[in-house]
Design an enzyme around this catalytic site. Structure first.
Site: not given
Length: 352
Positions: A266, A314, A326
């Protein structure tokens, strides 16, 4: 624009349109049955989904730790190289100073080390000696300066060596931390994959539907707050470049610790997107949250980074109209999703 790029833009536009249709709640991919007709397996699959979410979340946290240790190791290795160069240069300087000091000592030995008055009496050329007396004083001062510089250089070398030793110790500690993080990641992912491997094909399909349903419900609730009516920010020039880069990676697999070009995790995706726009940012989602400027959600604009979960484990890149791009987790690919499909911790702006 090539055909592949056109298909990507069209797909993204369709996805964003679905995610952000005003006043439209998300339909479940599989309509939720009534309580009386709910199949028993769903309760078990919900438990599986919760377990997988937990395992993959823990893997994301460990991945951040791994990436942070990797970055520190790179910095420390560079620092050690710099110190090694200073030590080599310092040793050359020290050797030169010792050579000069030896020459000065030899010159003093040749004069017998006699006091100036005695040298004047014994000299065959008293006037010449007096003329050179000033140069002798200057020479003595130079010798003192030489000794001072020699001492300082020796002290510098000792400090460089001590600093290098400390950096090596830190590097070793960070390598151990990195190895521990790598082990945790592998264990978490292996545990999740082992759980998924036990599922039948229909169960996997239903599990995917439940995951999608949960994301849709979260996004729908987020949009239901009317937040999109408040978000009006336009992307900066660098933000547009970051968005373009990130969306071009759609379809590439998630891989922990990866920074492209074939796969990403990520924060690898977001850091590389902004690097492509000429703005280096921290490597990990936690450091992005710590170091970049925080902005209110209503003030965010395309290119900003949305940080998720209380532990900042994240991160995604906001592309506008309530959508993000993402790299979700192992087993998934870079994709477009709803900005509110996960718990938002906050928003940061790389080019503030």
């Amino acid at each position: 624009m090539g055909a592949g790029e056109r298909r990507l833009v069209v797909a993204a536009a369709v996805c964003v349109a679905v995610l952000t249709a005003p006043g439209v709640a998300f339909a479940s991919p599989d309509p939720t049955p009534s309580a009386s007709s709910t199949p028993a397996p769903d309760a078990g699959l919900e438990a599986v989904r919760a377990k997988l979410d937990g395992l993959y979340h823990d893997a994301a946290v460990a991945t951040d730790s791994y990436n942070a240790a990797e970055e520190k190791a790179k910095q420390q290795s560079a620092a050690i190289v710099d110190l090694a160069k200073k030590i080599v240069e310092g040793q050359k300087k020290l050797d030169d100073l010792k050579q000069r000091a030896g020459a000065a000592a030899a010159a003093q030995y040749r004069t017998g080390g006699l006091p100036d008055a005695a040298q004047l009496l014994l000299s065959n050329d008293p006037q010449g000696f007096l003329d050179g007396a000033g140069r002798v004083v200057e020479g003595e001062r130079a010798a003192k300066g030489l000794i001072t510089e020699l001492t300082r250089t020796q002290q510098d070398l000792q400090q460089y060596a001590a600093d290098a030793s400390e950096q090596w110790q830190r590097l070793d500690a960070d390598r151990k931390a990195k190895d521990a993080a790598r082990k945790r990641i592998k264990e978490q992912i292996a545990a999740a994959e082992e759980i998924e491997s036990r599922l039948q094909a229909k169960e996997k399909e239903r599990l995917a539907a439940l995951e999608q349903q949960a994301a849709y419900q979260a996004q729908s609730a987020w949009l239901g707050t009317g937040i999109l009516d408040q978000i009006k920010g336009a992307a900066s020039a660098q933000g547009k470049q970051a968005v373009q880069f990130a969306t071009q990676q759609i379809g590439k697999p998630y891989e922990w610790g990866a920074e492209g070009p074939l796969s990403y995790d990520c924060s690898g995706l977001t850091s590389q997107a902004w690097l492509s726009a000429g703005k280096p940012i921290p490597r990990t989602s936690q450091e992005q949250w710590k170091q970049l400027k925080h902005v209110d959600i209503k003030d965010m604009r395309p290119g900003d980074l949305i940080i998720y979960f209380d532990d900042a484990s994240h991160v995604a890149l906001y592309i506008g109209d309530g959508a993000i791009v993402h790299a979700p987790r192992p087993g998934r690919t870079v994709t477009i999703a709803g900005a509110g499909s996960m718990p938002i911790l906050g928003v940061v702006r790389p080019d503030a």
